[in-house]
Design a protein around this motif. Sequence first.
Motif: not given
Length: 489
Positions: A312, A434, A487
């Motif tokens: 991620w 994440g 991300h």
Amino acid sequence: MNHQVVVAGAGPVGLWLAGELRRAGITVAVIEPRSERDSRSRALTVHPRTIETFASRGAHHPFVSEGVPLPGGHFGALDSRLDFRRLPSPFPHTLALPQERTEALLEGQALALGAHILRGREVTGFTEHPDHIAVHTAGPHGPSTLQAAYLVGCDGARSTVRAAAGIDFPGTPATVFGWLGDVVLDSPPVPGYSYFGPAGALMAVPLPGGVHRLVGITPRDLTTTWPGDFGLDELRANVAAMAGTDFGLRDPVWLSRYGNATRLADQYRKGRVFLAGDAAHQHFPAGGVGMNVGIQDAANLAWKLAATLNGWAPTGLLDTYHAERHPVGADLTAASRAQVALMTAFTPEGLDLRGLLARLITTLPDLNDHLAAQVSSLAVTYPPATPGDHPLTGTRAPDLALGDTGLFALLGVDRHLLLDLTGSGRLTGYAGRGLHVHTATPHEPPAEFTDVRAVLVRPDGHVAWASAERDEAALAGSLTAALATTHRK
């Protein structure tokens, strides 16, 4: 044998890194030449930011339980100590805890999390490939090779990993040699004893087991020539010259001499190789900051490695390790040199300078707070990615009181934390890989958080994004843009 990450060195830095990687589900092997932990403790001080880092994983309890809390620290061994009680931290103090015990606690945590710690083996080199790195080791049963995605050198100032990677380690040579003796004292001084004057500098620190550490410098130690091994007779003479007594010192456990050679690695990352701790920065042990800065290196690197390996991380995340931590290392080495100048100011002029600065620390609270925040690493701020970002961006997030929990308890190495402070709960839809979302209204937040509507906190406890935007559509748009940089889409 395959692991996602191989760590060279089972000191505090390598062990914390290994534990963090395991918390994120990353397989890790730690290679350590020593078959057993070193009973000699170079580091004795755990600083507030390090305790906070441990607390953000719920790992701080044994350190707080065993360590002796001390209300401050020193800068340049000035007579006026820094008052840490003014620091904006739930841990406004240092902990006196021998490094051997710190390592034992960190090793126990790493093993419990599933790290492989391979003692009696050493890294001899590596071969880097496009998709992995082959780490070559030697041990009692001969050579072997471990395959990994990344190699991290936490193997000290004489780092084999750094040398094998061809990373330069420029700096300045030793011009001062300090010394220490861990000994029994029949007539110990009062706790907190120190001396500074024309004869030199001396501090006495009680250690567990009825032992005291005597540490100091004399004017004849200001030399570029190695003075030779440090012996008990020299320790006794040095102490008596300054204190007027040798305190009945006997039965030495450890006698050592160390210099002020100061160096900083040119690169903290080169390909699949990273450096952390003393492998990246070498300096005089002034103020007990070295181990603590190294643990902060590990905290910064661990979540970035984990995010990359878990899929991620945005492009270029691993490069930010050098960009963020190299300036911290530069500040560390500069502050260390400055403290050495103060700790060796034995002339009348130097003693007057020390007296002036000591009075300023006492009479100017802002100076005390600035130096205390610097020494404790609470002041570390990473530059924002975009000019005009909210002033909180890059700063350390405090342990905000959020209902029945605190911010530290919500952090995890495997995710960012999004605090929805709007009270509407409309940001919960951002939860996912994440990212963890928590909705709450802080209780008595610090002034800088008064108008903040949402804040995104990185796994290492630094603010990635914050906004005081009142319009909810604009707030959501700003957050979406921020997440695109933190991300992978």
